[in-house]
Scaffold this motif. Structure first.
Motif, PDB file in Angstrom:
ATOM      1  N   LYS A 287       0.896  -1.229  -0.189  1.00  0.00           N
ATOM      2  CA  LYS A 287      -0.042   0.086   0.039  1.00  0.00           C
ATOM      3  C   LYS A 287       0.889   1.448   0.008  1.00  0.00           C
ATOM      4  O   LYS A 287       0.800   2.172  -0.730  1.00  0.00           O
ATOM      5  CB  LYS A 287      -0.990  -0.112   1.062  1.00  0.00           C
ATOM      6  N   GLU A 288       2.049   1.390   0.747  1.00  0.00           N
ATOM      7  CA  GLU A 288       2.775   2.555   0.783  1.00  0.00           C
ATOM      8  C   GLU A 288       3.477   2.621  -0.377  1.00  0.00           C
ATOM      9  O   GLU A 288       3.516   3.914  -0.932  1.00  0.00           O
ATOM     10  CB  GLU A 288       3.913   2.490   1.740  1.00  0.00           C
TER      11      GLU A 288
ATOM     12  N   GLU B 163       0.793   4.231  -2.826  1.00  0.00           N
ATOM     13  CA  GLU B 163       0.638   5.433  -2.623  1.00  0.00           C
ATOM     14  C   GLU B 163       1.803   6.310  -3.056  1.00  0.00           C
ATOM     15  O   GLU B 163       1.598   7.417  -3.523  1.00  0.00           O
ATOM     16  CB  GLU B 163       0.216   5.619  -1.174  1.00  0.00           C
ATOM     17  N   ARG B 164       2.907   6.133  -2.633  1.00  0.00           N
ATOM     18  CA  ARG B 164       4.146   6.670  -3.037  1.00  0.00           C
ATOM     19  C   ARG B 164       4.285   7.042  -4.435  1.00  0.00           C
ATOM     20  O   ARG B 164       4.486   8.314  -4.943  1.00  0.00           O
ATOM     21  CB  ARG B 164       5.536   6.071  -2.461  1.00  0.00           C
TER      22      ARG B 164
ATOM     23  N   ASP C 177       1.275   9.324  -5.739  1.00  0.00           N
ATOM     24  CA  ASP C 177       1.678  10.597  -5.573  1.00  0.00           C
ATOM     25  C   ASP C 177       2.542  11.332  -6.695  1.00  0.00           C
ATOM     26  O   ASP C 177       2.427  12.318  -7.300  1.00  0.00           O
ATOM     27  CB  ASP C 177       2.321  11.113  -4.174  1.00  0.00           C
TER      28      ASP C 177
END
Length: 163
Positions: free
Chosen positions: A84-85, A88-89, A92
């Motif tokens: 997930k991280e 999302e990174r 972005d």
């Protein structure tokens, strides 16, 4: 670069889970003739003879754990949160590229914009940390929840991979 990935496999025993997990990792490094290599190599946490990977790099992790156990839940949480991280990174980065770069700059891969687009859409590789027993990357929570709901004896097997 090294990272820890996890295979979610159906098995009735620890040894079966580890063997099935290793077959998943074999596919991901291309030892299966019908699979392309996603990673360079892997080391599972039962291997004692390495000084740069596995336990030597990450410390003690279970070699395999039932997902329903505390160890299994910890490994599953680490794998999902990392996926997930990373998504999302990269998302972005994509949004920033769309806001700040021209089409031509994106096409030229200015600030690695196209790379970020690729990573957001990846099905496997360094942005995906959880895999099914078929070597398929688990890319969204619905896919993970479905696997968790449908499996009777689900185990999680970690491996240190190099890419």
């Amino acid at each position: 670069m090294h990272m820890v990935i996890y295979a979610l496999v159906e098995a009735s025993t620890h040894d079966d889970a580890l063997a099935t997990g290793k077959s998943v990792f074999d596919r991901l490094v291309g030892t299966d003739p019908h699979a392309g290599a996603v990673f360079d190599y892997y080391v599972t946490f039962d291997e004692e003879d390495t000084f740069v990977a596995g336990k030597a790099r990450w410390g003690e992790l279970p070699t395999a754990a039932p997902v329903a156990s505390d160890d299994g839940q910890d490994l599953l949480e680490h794998g999902w949160e990392a996926t997930k991280e990373e998504f999302e990174r990269n998302l972005d980065r994509v949004k920033e590229a769309l806001d700040e770069l021209s089409d031509e700059e994106i096409m030229r891969d200015e600030d690695l914009a196209r790379h970020a687009f690729h990573q957001v859409g990846a099905y496997d590789g360094p942005t995906i940390f959880l895999y099914t027993e078929h070597g398929t990357g688990i890319r969204h929570r619905g896919q993970l929840d479905r696997l968790l709901d449908e499996s009777e004896e689900l185990w999680i097997v970690p491996a240190d991979v190099h890419f």
